[in-house]
Design a protein around this motif. Structure first.
Motif, PDB file in Angstrom:
ATOM      1  N   UNK A  26     -74.246  13.350 -39.585  1.00  0.00           N
ATOM      2  CA  UNK A  26     -74.480  14.376 -40.905  1.00  0.00           C
ATOM      3  C   UNK A  26     -75.341  13.406 -41.734  1.00  0.00           C
ATOM      4  N   UNK A  27     -75.119  12.348 -42.257  1.00  0.00           N
ATOM      5  CA  UNK A  27     -75.596  11.178 -42.968  1.00  0.00           C
ATOM      6  C   UNK A  27     -77.060  10.942 -42.383  1.00  0.00           C
ATOM      7  N   UNK A  28     -77.169  10.581 -41.151  1.00  0.00           N
ATOM      8  CA  UNK A  28     -78.240  10.330 -40.553  1.00  0.00           C
ATOM      9  C   UNK A  28     -79.339  11.619 -40.715  1.00  0.00           C
ATOM     10  N   UNK A  29     -78.905  12.800 -40.426  1.00  0.00           N
ATOM     11  CA  UNK A  29     -79.752  13.939 -40.578  1.00  0.00           C
ATOM     12  C   UNK A  29     -80.040  14.397 -42.023  1.00  0.00           C
ATOM     13  N   UNK A  30     -79.396  13.811 -43.063  1.00  0.00           N
ATOM     14  CA  UNK A  30     -79.938  14.254 -44.255  1.00  0.00           C
ATOM     15  C   UNK A  30     -80.106  12.885 -45.183  1.00  0.00           C
ATOM     16  N   UNK A  31     -81.117  12.111 -44.698  1.00  0.00           N
ATOM     17  CA  UNK A  31     -81.484  10.801 -45.569  1.00  0.00           C
ATOM     18  C   UNK A  31     -81.806  11.150 -46.998  1.00  0.00           C
ATOM     19  N   UNK A  32     -81.852  10.461 -47.685  1.00  0.00           N
ATOM     20  CA  UNK A  32     -82.064  10.713 -48.996  1.00  0.00           C
ATOM     21  C   UNK A  32     -81.368  11.591 -50.028  1.00  0.00           C
ATOM     22  N   UNK A  33     -80.130  11.997 -49.240  1.00  0.00           N
ATOM     23  CA  UNK A  33     -79.533  12.808 -50.175  1.00  0.00           C
ATOM     24  C   UNK A  33     -78.154  12.081 -50.752  1.00  0.00           C
ATOM     25  N   UNK A  34     -77.536  12.698 -51.760  1.00  0.00           N
ATOM     26  CA  UNK A  34     -76.140  12.260 -52.339  1.00  0.00           C
ATOM     27  C   UNK A  34     -75.152  12.909 -51.694  1.00  0.00           C
ATOM     28  N   UNK A  35     -74.099  12.074 -51.517  1.00  0.00           N
ATOM     29  CA  UNK A  35     -72.972  12.784 -50.719  1.00  0.00           C
ATOM     30  C   UNK A  35     -71.721  12.857 -51.509  1.00  0.00           C
ATOM     31  N   UNK A  36     -70.735  13.623 -51.382  1.00  0.00           N
ATOM     32  CA  UNK A  36     -69.561  14.011 -51.890  1.00  0.00           C
ATOM     33  C   UNK A  36     -68.507  14.675 -51.067  1.00  0.00           C
ATOM     34  N   UNK A  37     -67.235  14.281 -51.296  1.00  0.00           N
ATOM     35  CA  UNK A  37     -66.184  14.686 -50.309  1.00  0.00           C
ATOM     36  C   UNK A  37     -65.313  15.550 -50.986  1.00  0.00           C
ATOM     37  N   UNK A  38     -64.893  16.716 -50.067  1.00  0.00           N
ATOM     38  CA  UNK A  38     -63.931  17.673 -50.554  1.00  0.00           C
ATOM     39  C   UNK A  38     -62.887  17.933 -49.599  1.00  0.00           C
ATOM     40  N   UNK A  39     -61.593  17.782 -50.046  1.00  0.00           N
ATOM     41  CA  UNK A  39     -60.553  18.048 -49.027  1.00  0.00           C
ATOM     42  C   UNK A  39     -59.801  19.257 -49.249  1.00  0.00           C
ATOM     43  N   UNK A  40     -59.497  19.987 -48.276  1.00  0.00           N
ATOM     44  CA  UNK A  40     -58.617  21.290 -48.531  1.00  0.00           C
ATOM     45  C   UNK A  40     -57.318  20.945 -48.551  1.00  0.00           C
ATOM     46  N   UNK A  41     -56.451  21.262 -49.697  1.00  0.00           N
ATOM     47  CA  UNK A  41     -55.214  20.695 -49.871  1.00  0.00           C
ATOM     48  C   UNK A  41     -54.140  21.487 -48.794  1.00  0.00           C
ATOM     49  N   UNK A  42     -54.485  22.843 -48.305  1.00  0.00           N
ATOM     50  CA  UNK A  42     -53.993  23.501 -47.225  1.00  0.00           C
ATOM     51  C   UNK A  42     -54.130  23.139 -46.183  1.00  0.00           C
ATOM     52  N   UNK A  43     -55.091  22.444 -45.577  1.00  0.00           N
ATOM     53  CA  UNK A  43     -55.115  22.219 -44.323  1.00  0.00           C
ATOM     54  C   UNK A  43     -55.429  20.760 -43.968  1.00  0.00           C
TER      55      UNK A  43
END
Length: 548
Positions: free
Chosen positions: A194-211
């Motif tokens: 995913x990172x390789x396919x989206x060069x130049x983007x900024x990334x953030x992470x979200x976690x689902x507390x239920x799963x």
């Protein structure tokens, strides 16, 4: 009473003596105690029988795990072991625990389908590898090898890389290990892909507390442009049961450009980049590995046909006006030289290999003084012959607009009317990070005589997603119902973004370019802004030069 007589009551014997009375009480108490113990034993036997029955129900799914992934078998065993421990102190939890076991077992079974039944995906791969099966599209062949097969089996069996984190299901108390998911059929994580396919983007992470599922979001200028599920418990792996685990890639055996080949070995290149970055290997070693891969496929009697044809065209383009190709040019004499080496002439294989290596971007720190194709802002190569000038349709166009193609309807007449021998310029963008209208592109395909530029989309943007309603399993039928949600969850589209170069509506200035092309030219100049030789005119000049 008669006078002179006295009444005497008859003597009576006690029913039981005190000793007998206490003895009988003891017997009654003993009998009651024995009855109680018997009842307790019966209850224990019933409880044990129930427990054994429950354990048998928990263990039942393990009886049929043929073709399951190793990771699924390990995970199911862990869930069962945890369930047995929980039931010792909380027997009432059994229904929920049993449901968890069977829910996961259904996931393992669904994943195993790609290796189960007649003519399954794994069997088809083996048939491609043995030559028993031909690729269904004329002019193409499946790329298979023992190493590729092992890599696919590993990705199927492992499914993910442990992160060390644990997700606890509060409804059952079961703990689930968290994994970074592996891309189906590739020994690379979804995150890295995913990172390789989206060069130049900024990334953030979200976690689902239920799963416990982790989603990575790519944003540009604060606006989300793409997202992917990258981690979580194995049950939620988004590629579970995907045919991609054992569906080989195909290569055009009639004409395979360096760009085409780079896409075929994209996973290998990504792993090499990571190894170089982590100092696990040198840049030279990575380039040698790529060169070995090129040579191995180039010399393959069948798979290398398209590579050899393209390499010969590249050689003719570079040297054809001065030399006529002759194998004797490359015969090495006793001194280790050849006529070609003395004239600084490279072989078709060398030209092809150089082009692939230049496009691979395996440099740890790109050379900012001249550009290396490794992703630096100024990596527009000085040796721009490597981008080449080509003729005719790309392999993608050949697949889509050739006579009889179901996808031809997705293109307008301007594209379908491009001659099969039209001069073409292919400009490769290092790290695929030329930003244009919110998306990143790794290549510009230009047909200046037809006034057309094509920007290749990512596969998930143009392939379409069939409906879950299970209608239209026949591909021909599905393509008769584009736009119908009964057949398509997401409609297929042209695999390219099309823009025009010249503004044909400008009657006053026949050299005027369109607004879209001006924007692309500006983005191109910005992409290589540290190269003083690149400006807003560079893109058009390069297109015209390369397509001569």
């Amino acid at each position: 009473m008669a006078k002179g007589y006295m009444y005497v009551a008859p003597a009576t014997q006690p029913k039981e003596t005190y000793a007998e009375k206490f003895s009988n009480i003891g017997k009654q108490m003993q009998a009651a105690q024995m009855a109680s113990q018997q009842a307790a034993m019966e209850n224990m036997r019933a409880a044990r029988k129930q427990m054994n029955s429950q354990l048998s129900q928990l263990m039942a799914p393990l009886k049929n795990t043929e073709n399951w992934a190793r990771a699924d078998i390990d995970q199911l065993n862990d869930i069962i072991d945890q369930s047995r421990q929980i039931m010792r102190t909380n027997p009432q939890a059994f229904p929920d625990l049993l449901m968890s076991v069977y829910n996961y077992a259904s996931q393992g079974k669904s994943h195993a389908r790609v290796r189960s039944g007649l003519n399954n995906e794994e069997e088809q791969y083996i048939m491609y590898q043995s030559g028993e099966r031909e690729w269904p599209v004329d002019g193409y062949a499946a790329i298979t090898s023992a190493d590729d097969y092992r890599s696919r089996v590993d990705s199927y069996d492992n499914m993910g890389v442990p992160t060390g984190d644990i997700f606890t299901d509060n409804s059952t108390g079961l703990d689930y290990e968290v994994f970074e998911y592996i891309t189906p059929g590739k020994n690379v994580t979804v995150k890295d892909m995913f990172v390789s396919n989206n060069q130049g983007a900024q990334f953030n992470i979200q976690e689902d507390p239920n799963t416990g599922v982790v989603t990575m979001i790519a944003s540009k200028d604060g606006v989300p442009v793409n997202e992917a599920i990258i981690a979580g418990p194995l049950a939620f792996h988004p590629g579970r049961g995907s045919a991609n685990y054992f569906t080989p890639q195909a290569i055009n055996v009639e004409r395979t450009t360096p760009d085409d080949f780079v896409k075929q070995i994209n996973t290998t290149i990504l792993n090499l980049r990571q190894n170089v970055k982590a100092d696990a290997m040198t840049e030279s070693e990575a380039k040698e590995a790529i060169a070995s891969s090129v040579a191995r496929n180039f010399n393959n009697p069948k798979l290398g046909q398209g590579m050899r044809a393209e390499a010969m065209s590249m050689w003719e383009d570079k040297y054809g006006d001065k030399y006529e190709y002759d194998e004797s040019l490359f015969i090495i004499d006793e001194n280790g030289n050849s006529p070609a080496a003395r004239r600084d002439i490279k072989s078709p294989l060398e030209l092809y290999t150089d082009a692939v290596v230049a496009r691979s971007g395996v440099a740890k720190t790109p050379d900012r003084s001249r550009g290396s194709g490794g992703g630096a802002l100024n990596d527009w190569p000085q040796d721009r012959e490597g981008n080449g000038g080509y003729k005719g349709w790309t392999s993608g166009l050949n697949d889509d607009i050739a006579p009889g193609s179901l996808r031809a309807q997705l293109y307008d007449e301007d594209v379908k009317n491009i001659p099969t021998d039209a001069p073409r310029a292919d400009l490769f963008i290092g790290n695929e990070n030329l930003e244009f209208q919110g998306n990143n592109y790794g290549k510009i395909i230009a047909y200046p005589n037809q006034n057309i530029i094509l920007l290749p989309k990512r596969g998930d943007e143009w392939m379409g997603t069939p409906s879950d309603l299970n209608l239209g399993d026949n591909e021909s039928l599905r393509y008769q119902h584009i736009g119908d949600s009964m057949y398509w969850k997401k409609d297929p589209s042209s695999r390219y973004i099309k823009i025009y170069i010249r503004d044909i509506n400008n009657q006053d200035d026949p050299t005027a370019t369109t607004t879209e092309f001006d924007e692309l030219s500006s983005k191109f100049a910005y992409r290589y802004r540290r190269d003083p030789s690149v400006n807003k005119e560079t893109l058009l000049n390069e297109i015209l030069r390369l397509a001569q």
